[in-house]
Design a protein around this motif. Structure first.
Motif, short mmCIF file in Angstrom:
data_model
loop_
_atom_site.label_atom_id
_atom_site.label_comp_id
_atom_site.label_asym_id
_atom_site.label_seq_id
_atom_site.Cartn_x
_atom_site.Cartn_y
_atom_site.Cartn_z
N ILE A 7 -19.20 -9.90 -30.41
CA ILE A 7 -18.24 -8.80 -30.47
C ILE A 7 -18.87 -7.58 -29.82
O ILE A 7 -19.98 -7.18 -30.20
N LEU A 8 -18.16 -7.06 -28.83
CA LEU A 8 -18.63 -5.85 -28.18
C LEU A 8 -17.82 -4.70 -28.75
O LEU A 8 -16.59 -4.73 -28.73
N LEU A 9 -18.51 -3.70 -29.28
CA LEU A 9 -17.79 -2.58 -29.89
C LEU A 9 -18.11 -1.31 -29.11
O LEU A 9 -19.24 -0.81 -29.12
N ALA A 10 -17.11 -0.84 -28.38
CA ALA A 10 -17.29 0.41 -27.62
C ALA A 10 -16.67 1.52 -28.43
O ALA A 10 -15.44 1.63 -28.56
N GLU A 11 -17.54 2.34 -29.02
CA GLU A 11 -17.07 3.38 -29.94
C GLU A 11 -18.08 4.51 -29.92
O GLU A 11 -19.26 4.31 -30.22
N ASP A 12 -17.65 5.70 -29.51
CA ASP A 12 -18.59 6.81 -29.38
C ASP A 12 -18.94 7.41 -30.74
O ASP A 12 -19.98 8.02 -30.93
N ASP A 13 -18.04 7.22 -31.70
CA ASP A 13 -18.28 7.80 -33.02
C ASP A 13 -19.08 6.78 -33.85
O ASP A 13 -18.58 5.68 -34.17
N GLU A 14 -20.31 7.17 -34.14
CA GLU A 14 -21.17 6.22 -34.86
C GLU A 14 -20.63 5.89 -36.24
O GLU A 14 -20.74 4.78 -36.73
N GLY A 15 -20.03 6.91 -36.85
CA GLY A 15 -19.43 6.69 -38.17
C GLY A 15 -18.39 5.59 -38.11
O GLY A 15 -18.38 4.65 -38.91
N HIS A 16 -17.51 5.71 -37.12
CA HIS A 16 -16.46 4.70 -36.96
C HIS A 16 -17.07 3.35 -36.73
O HIS A 16 -16.66 2.36 -37.32
N SER A 57 -24.08 -15.07 -19.05
CA SER A 57 -23.04 -16.00 -18.59
C SER A 57 -22.81 -17.09 -19.62
O SER A 57 -23.71 -17.45 -20.37
N GLY A 58 -21.57 -17.55 -19.64
CA GLY A 58 -21.23 -18.69 -20.47
C GLY A 58 -21.00 -18.36 -21.93
O GLY A 58 -20.80 -19.25 -22.75
N LYS A 59 -21.01 -17.07 -22.26
CA LYS A 59 -20.77 -16.69 -23.66
C LYS A 59 -19.38 -16.13 -23.81
O LYS A 59 -18.90 -15.40 -22.95
N PRO A 60 -18.74 -16.45 -24.95
CA PRO A 60 -17.44 -15.80 -25.18
C PRO A 60 -17.64 -14.41 -25.78
O PRO A 60 -18.50 -14.21 -26.63
N TYR A 61 -16.87 -13.47 -25.27
CA TYR A 61 -16.96 -12.09 -25.76
C TYR A 61 -15.60 -11.61 -26.21
O TYR A 61 -14.56 -12.05 -25.74
N LEU A 62 -15.66 -10.64 -27.15
CA LEU A 62 -14.43 -9.92 -27.53
C LEU A 62 -14.79 -8.45 -27.46
O LEU A 62 -15.85 -8.05 -27.92
N LEU A 63 -13.93 -7.67 -26.86
CA LEU A 63 -14.23 -6.24 -26.72
C LEU A 63 -13.29 -5.43 -27.60
O LEU A 63 -12.06 -5.54 -27.50
N ILE A 64 -13.90 -4.66 -28.52
CA ILE A 64 -13.12 -3.71 -29.29
C ILE A 64 -13.38 -2.36 -28.64
O ILE A 64 -14.52 -1.90 -28.55
N LEU A 65 -12.31 -1.77 -28.13
CA LEU A 65 -12.47 -0.64 -27.22
C LEU A 65 -11.77 0.60 -27.74
O LEU A 65 -10.55 0.61 -27.95
N ASP A 66 -12.56 1.64 -27.99
CA ASP A 66 -11.95 2.91 -28.40
C ASP A 66 -11.44 3.59 -27.14
O ASP A 66 -12.05 3.51 -26.08
N ILE A 67 -10.29 4.25 -27.25
CA ILE A 67 -9.73 4.89 -26.05
C ILE A 67 -10.48 6.18 -25.74
O ILE A 67 -10.91 6.43 -24.63
N ARG A 68 -10.61 7.01 -26.76
CA ARG A 68 -11.18 8.34 -26.51
C ARG A 68 -12.70 8.27 -26.57
O ARG A 68 -13.28 8.17 -27.65
N LYS A 89 -10.55 -12.21 -18.41
CA LYS A 89 -10.27 -13.21 -19.46
C LYS A 89 -10.74 -12.73 -20.82
O LYS A 89 -10.33 -13.25 -21.84
N ILE A 90 -11.63 -11.73 -20.84
CA ILE A 90 -12.14 -11.24 -22.13
C ILE A 90 -11.02 -10.57 -22.91
O ILE A 90 -10.34 -9.68 -22.39
N PRO A 91 -10.76 -11.02 -24.12
CA PRO A 91 -9.73 -10.36 -24.92
C PRO A 91 -10.20 -8.96 -25.31
O PRO A 91 -11.36 -8.74 -25.61
N VAL A 92 -9.28 -8.03 -25.23
CA VAL A 92 -9.61 -6.64 -25.53
C VAL A 92 -8.70 -6.15 -26.65
O VAL A 92 -7.48 -6.30 -26.59
N VAL A 93 -9.31 -5.57 -27.68
CA VAL A 93 -8.53 -4.95 -28.76
C VAL A 93 -8.73 -3.45 -28.62
O VAL A 93 -9.85 -2.96 -28.67
N THR A 143 -15.03 -18.66 -22.58
CA THR A 143 -16.39 -18.30 -22.17
C THR A 143 -16.33 -17.66 -20.80
O THR A 143 -15.50 -18.01 -19.96
N ILE A 144 -17.16 -16.65 -20.63
CA ILE A 144 -17.12 -15.90 -19.37
C ILE A 144 -18.32 -16.33 -18.54
O ILE A 144 -19.46 -16.26 -18.99
#
Lengths: 148, 759
Positions: A7-16, A57-68, A89-93, A143-144
Motif C-alpha cells: 500500500i502506497l500512502l501519499a499523504e502530507d499530513d503525518e497525523g492523517h 517490478s512484478g509487485k502489486p501496488y495500491l495507491l492511496i492518494l491525498d489530493i491536497r 493499472k495501479i488502483p488509486v483511491v 502486478t506492475i
C-alpha cells in the motif's frame, strides 16, 4: 511474501497518515505500507526517479492518494499515472477533505478507482478506512511490471 | 375659330362686292364716254350729210328754180345712188332719209334692213321712228329711242331744209352696249376668279394664323381657368371717374383722407364691377357658378375687406398700376384665409382702370407653415443653444481638406472655452491643431463626400495644450454643411476608467475571497481530522489505560483521584473537543458550500416550477407527515433559472418553513405564483412562529440562526437562497407577523416562452 500487495500512502499530513495506518492495522490489514510526504516523492518512487526507494517490478501496488499536497498535488499524480501504459493499472483511491462534487467527478474522469472523503467524524473515518481494508483484502491486484 | 372664319368670309364677300361695284362704275363711265363720243360722231355725221344734201339740192336748184319737184327728185335719186355703195357704218350703223307725206313718214332710203328703193311708210304719230319724226319736225339733236323697226337706237337727227327731208344717222344701242357687256362679263369673271384665287391664298395663309390664334386664345383661356390662382377681372373705371370728380389731387396723405372719408370707399365699392373670374376663384370663394362672383364687388368680398379696397383707391389716386399685398378674408365656415394679392392694371388700361386684374393666391398653408416653422425654428435654436452637447457646423474648404466654422452653440463654447465669434470663419486645423491626428477631419471629409452620418467613438484629442476625450457624431446637412455633435467625455472617461479598474479589482478580490473561503475551509478541515482522529485515539488510549489501571493495586484515594481524571476530566475535555470540532466542521462545510454556489456556472433554462415544487414536497413527505403540515400549491408560472440552484432555493425555503412551524398548531404552507411584466413572483406563506421585526434584516446574514438550540443547520439556508437569487437577477423579500406566520416572496425572470400551467 513476494507478491503481497504494497500500500502506497501519499499523504502530507503525518497525523492523517498515522491515523490511516493505525486504522488499517485495526481493520486487520497487515500489508506493507510505504508513506510519501508529497506528490513528487510518490512520482519518484513510481517512475523510479531521483534518490530513495523505488518501485519494484512484478509487485502489486495500491495507491492511496491525498489530493491536497505540496509541490505536486494528488490530481497531478493521478494524471501522470494514468498516462503511463503500465502504471495506469495501479488502483488509486483518492482521499480528500472535500466532498466537492466537481472534484470527485474530475478524479473519476481521470480514472481513480475509488474516492474517499476524510470525515471529521472519526467514526465514519474509521468505517471508511476499514471498508478500504476490507476491499483491499478481497480484491486481486494486478502486478506492475515495467522495465528494470 | 368659327367666328374668325366667318369674319374672314365676310371680308372676302365685301371685297368681291367692292370689286364688282368699282368695275361696274368704271364700265358705266366708259360706256357713258363711248355713248357720248358716238353721239357726237352721229350728230356730226347726220349734220354733215344734211349739209351735203342741202348743198347738192342748192346746186340743183340754182340750175332751175322752176322745176323744183323734179329737181328734188333728182337730188334724192342722186343721194340714193350715192349711198347705194355705202354699206353703213359698224354693224348696225346707217343713214335713214325720210320725207313727210301726209300723216306718214316715208323712208326714201334705208341702208340695212330693207332695200333703198323700198319706201316704207310709218304713221307720223307712231311710237316708232322718233328721231325721224323729230328731224322732220325740223329738230336737230341726238337721242336714244326706237327707230322705224321699233329697236332702240342711238340716233342723231337733222332736218334737210331745202328738200323737206329728215336725215337720221343711227346705230343700234345694242351694238354700242355689246362690247361693254362682253368686256364687263370677261373682266367680271376674271375679277371673281382672281378674288377667289386671292381669297383661297389668303385663307391658306391665314388659316394657320387663325388656328394659332385660336389655340393661343384657348391656351390663355385654359390658363386663366386652370391656373391655381384666383383671378378676378374688374372694372375700376367708374371708380376712377368718381375719384376724378372729387378733385383731391392736392391731398398729400390719401390714407388719412380715406380714413376720414369712409363714404368714398363705400361709394367706390359699389362702382367696382367684377367682369370675369376664373375657375379657381370659385374654389377660393366656395361658389358654384361664376355668376355668383361676377358683377358686384360685394359678391366676392365682404365689407370687412375694405382695407384692401382702400389700398386700391390710393393706388388709383397715386396713378399706380400695381399693388402686391397680403390680406385675410373669412371663408364661409368662418376660418381665416390668407391671400397674397396682386392688383395690376394692364398698360392699355392704365388711364381708365377699366380692366384691373386681381390675382389671389391662397397662402393659408404657407402662413401656417411659416408660423410653425418659426415656432420650430425658435424651438430648435433654443435646443441648439441650451443642449449640453457641443454642436459645430462646418463648411468644407479646399475640396474637403479642411473645414471652416459656420456656427457654434453655447455647449461647444462651454466645452472649448472659446467664444463663437472668435472662431466663426476660421479653419478647424487652425483652431484645433490636433484635429487631424484625432481623425475628425477625415471623418468630416467622409461625411461630406458620402452624406452618410458617422460616429466617432470616444477618442483622445491632444494638441500639446489641451487633452480631452471626445465623442463625435457627424452628419451632413442638405445645404452641404457638416454638423458635428460632440461631447467632452473626459470626466466620464476618467470615471469609466476608474470604474473599470474598480470592477476589475472587485472581480479579483471576489475571486480571491472565494479562493480564501475555499482554501481555508478545505485546509482547516485537515487539522480538524487530526484533532478528531487523535481525540478518538486518546479515548482509545484512555480506555486501554483504564483497563490496565483496574488491575493495578493502589490506595483508594489514589484510585479515586485517577478515576476522576480518567472517568470525568479527560472524557469531559474530549467531549468538548469533539463537540467543537463538529461545530467547526459544520461551519467549514457551510462555507465550502456557499463558495461552491458562487463558483458553479449557471445553466439557465426554462424551469417548470410546478414540477420542482412537487419534487421537493415528495422529498419532504416524511417531515411533513411528522409535523402534521399541510402544503397547498397553486398553479405556478414557469421562470428562467438553473434547475439545481432554484431547486435549492425552494428546498431551503420549504425546509425553513417546516423547521420554524409553531408546535401549537397544525402547519399550513401555501405556495402561489403570478407573472408581473417580465418577472415571475412566487410567494411562500406559512403559519409558523414568525420572525421578530428586529431579526428580519439579519435572517439572510451568514451563519445567522434564529434559535440555534431548537433546530439543526448551519444558518446558511437563507444566505445561500439570497446568493443564488442574486446570481439569477432575482430577489427575495420577507414579511412576517410574529406568532402568526411568515411570507417569503421570490421573484425570478419570466421564462422566454411563457406557458403557464402544468406541462
Amino acid at each position: 511474501m513476494k507478491n503481497e500487495l504494497v500500500i502506497l500512502l501519499a499523504e502530507d499530513d503525518e497525523g492523517h497518515a498515522t491515523l490511516i495506518k493505525r486504522n488499517l492495522n485495526r481493520a486487520g490489514i497487515s500489508n506493507q505500507i510505504i508513506c510519501f510526504k508529497d506528490g513528487q516523492e510518490t512520482l519518484d518512487f513510481l517512475f523510479r526517479e531521483g534518490p530513495g526507494q523505488h518501485r519494484e517490478s512484478g509487485k502489486p501496488y495500491l495507491l492511496i492518494l491525498d489530493i491536497r499536497m505540496p509541490k505536486i498535488d494528488g490530481v497531478q499524480v493521478l494524471e501522470r499515472l494514468k498516462r503511463d501504459p503500465e502504471l495506469k493499472k495501479i488502483p488509486v483511491v483518492m482521499l480528500t477533505t472535500t466532498d466537492d462534487p466537481r472534484e470527485v467527478d474530475r478524479c473519476h474522469r481521470l480514472g481513480c478507482s475509488s474516492y474517499l472523503t476524510k470525515p471529521v467524524d472519526y467514526e465514519r473515518f474509521v468505517i471508511a478506512i476499514r471498508q478500504l481494508g476490507l476491499f483491499l483484502s478481497i480484491v486481486q491486484f494486478p502486478t506492475i511490471n515495467g522495465e528494470g | 375659330m368659327i367666328k374668325l372664319k366667318r369674319t374672314v368670309s365676310l371680308l372676302i364677300t365685301i371685297l368681291i362686292f367692292i370689286t364688282l361695284i368699282a368695275g361696274g362704275i368704271a364700265f358705266a363711265i366708259l360706256f357713258q364716254t363711248s355713248v357720248k363720243q358716238q353721239k357726237e360722231q352721229l350728230a356730226q355725221t347726220a349734220r354733215s350729210q344734211a349739209r351735203l344734201i342741202e348743198s347738192m339740192a342748192m346746186a340743183e336748184l340754182s340750175h332751175d328754180e322752176f322745176c323744183a319737184d323734179t329737181l328734188r327728185k333728182s337730188t334724192i335719186n342722186q343721194i340714193v345712188a350715192a349711198h347705194r355703195q355705202f354699206k353703213g357704218f359698224g354693224q348696225s350703223g346707217e343713214f335713214a332719209i325720210a320725207e313727210r307725206v301726209g300723216g306718214k313718214m316715208v323712208f326714201i332710203m334705208k341702208h340695212r334692213l330693207s332695200s333703198l328703193e323700198q319706201h316704207d311708210a310709218i304713221a307720223f304719230n307712231s311710237t316708232h321712228a322718233e328721231p325721224m319724226r323729230r328731224a322732220l319736225n325740223g329738230l336737230s339733236g341726238v337721242m336714244t329711242g326706237l327707230d322705224y323697226r321699233g329697236k332702240e337706237v342711238l340716233a342723231a337727227y337733222e332736218p334737210v331744209a331745202l328738200l323737206d327731208l329728215g336725215i337720221v344717222a343711227k346705230i343700234d344701242l345694242k351694238e354700242i352696249k355689246e362690247p361693254f357687256i362682253r368686256a364687263g362679263l370677261i373682266s367680271g369673271a376674271c375679277a371673281v376668279l382672281l378674288i377667289i384665287l386671292g381669297s383661297s391664298l389668303f385663307m391658306l395663309i391665314t388659316n394657320p394664323l387663325i388656328r394659332r390664334t385660336a389655340l393661343n386664345e384657348k391656351r390663355f383661356r385654359d390658363l386663366f381657368e386652370e391656373i391655381p390662382v384666383s383671378i378676378l377681372e374688374c372694372d375700376f373705371s367708374r371708380v376712377k371717374e368718381y375719384l376724378d370728380t372729387l378733385r383731391i389731387e392736392g391731398e398729400t396723405d390719401f390714407d388719412e383722407y380715406l380714413d376720414e372719408h369712409a363714404e368714398v370707399i363705400e361709394k367706390s365699392r359699389n362702382l367696382v364691377i367684377v367682369t370675369d373670374v376664373n375657375q379657381h376663384s370659385l374654389d377660393l370663394f366656395s361658389k358654384h357658378t361664376k355668376d355668383e362672383l361676377i358683377g358686384d364687388l360685394n359678391k366676392p368680398f365682404s365689407l370687412a375687406d375694405n382695407k384692401s379696397l382702400k389700398k386700391h383707391i390710393i393706388a388709383i389716386l397715386n396713378k399706380e398700376s400695381l399693388i402686391e399685398e397680403e390680406l385675410e378674408i373669412l371663408s364661409p365656415d368662418g376660418s381665416k384665409i390668407f391671400l397674397s394679392e396682386r392688383w395690376s392694371v394692364p398698360p392699355t388700361d392704365k388711364n381708365t382702370y377699366s380692366k384691373v386684374l386681381i390675382s389671389l393666391l391662397d397662402i393659408t398653408k404657407r402662413k401656417q407653415a411659416e408660423k410653425e416653422l418659426s415656432i420650430s425654428e425658435v424651438r430648435f435654436r433654443e435646443l441648439f443653444d441650451n443642449m449640453s452637447s457641443g454642436v459645430a457646423i462646418y463648411e468644407a474648404v479646399e475640396d474637403g481638406k479642411d473645414f471652416v466654422f459656420r456656427d457654434f452653440n453655447k455647449g461647444a463654447e462651454r466645452i472649448e472655452g472659446i467664444k463663437k465669434h472668435s472662431l466663426i470663419g476660421k479653419k478647424v486645423s487652425e483652431m484645433f491643431p490636433g484635429a487631424g491626428e484625432l481623425g475628425i477631419i477625415d471623418i468630416f471629409y467622409r461625411v461630406w463626400k458620402t452624406g452618410d452620418p458617422l460616429n466617432q467613438p470616444i477618442s483622445l484629442y491632444s494638441d500639446g495644450v489641451i487633452q480631452s476625450w471626445r465623442e463625435n457624431f457627424v452628419y451632413k446637412l442638405p445645404s452641404g454643411e457638416v454638423v458635428a455633435v460632440y461631447n467632452d467625455v473626459t470626466k466620464s472617461k476618467i470615471a469609466e476608467q476608474a470604474r473599470e479598474f474598480l470592477n476589475l479589482e472587485l472581480g479579483v478580490k471576489n475571486k480571491e475571497l472565494e479562493q480564501i473561503v475555499y482554501v481555508t475551509s478545505h485546509d482547516l478541515r485537515s487539522p480538524l481530522v487530526n484533532i478528531q482522529g487523535f481525540s478518538k485515539e486518546l479515548q482509545i488510549s484512555i480506555d486501554s489505560l483504564k483497563e490496565l489501571f483496574s488491575g493495578v493495586d493502589v490506595s483508594v484515594s489514589e484510585k479515586m483521584k485517577v478515576n476522576l481524571i480518567l472517568e470525568d476530566d479527560i472524557p469531559m475535555a474530549l467531549e468538548y473537543i469533539v463537540t467543537s470540532i463538529k461545530k467547526m466542521d459544520s461551519l467549514l462545510s457551510g462555507l465550502l458550500r456557499l463558495s461552491r454556489f458562487g463558483r458553479v456556472s449557471l445553466m439557465v433554462e426554462n424551469l417548470d416550477i410546478n414540477r420542482i415544487i412537487s419534487d421537493i414536497v415528495t422529498f419532504n413527505e416524511y417531515s411533513l407527515k411528522k409535523t402534521d403540515t399541510r402544503i397547498e400549491v397553486s398553479d405556478l408560472p414557469n421562470c428562467l433559472g438553473d434547475a439545481t440552484q432554484i431547486n435549492q432555493v425552494f428546498s431551503n425555503l420549504i425546509d425553513n418553513a417546516i423547521k420554524y412551524l409553531d408546535p401549537n398548531r397544525a402547519g399550513i404552507i401555501k405556495i402561489t405564483g403570478e407573472t408581473l411584466e417580465d418577472l415571475c413572483v412566487y410567494s411562500l406563506e406559512d403559519n409558523g412562529m414568525g420572525i421578530q421585526e428586529e431579526h428580519l434584516t439579519q435572517i439572510f446574514d451568514l451563519f445567522h440562526r434564529l434559535n440555534p438550540e431548537s433546530s439543526s443547520g448551519e444558518g446558511l439556508g437563507l444566505t445561500i437562497v439570497r446568493r443564488i437569487l442574486d446570481r439569477h437577477n432575482g430577489k427575495i423579500t420577507v414579511e412576517s407577523n410574529p406568532g402568526a406566520g411568515t411570507i417569503f416572496t421570490v421573484s425570478l425572470p419570466k421564462s422566454v416562452q411563457q406557458t403557464s400551467g402544468k406541462t
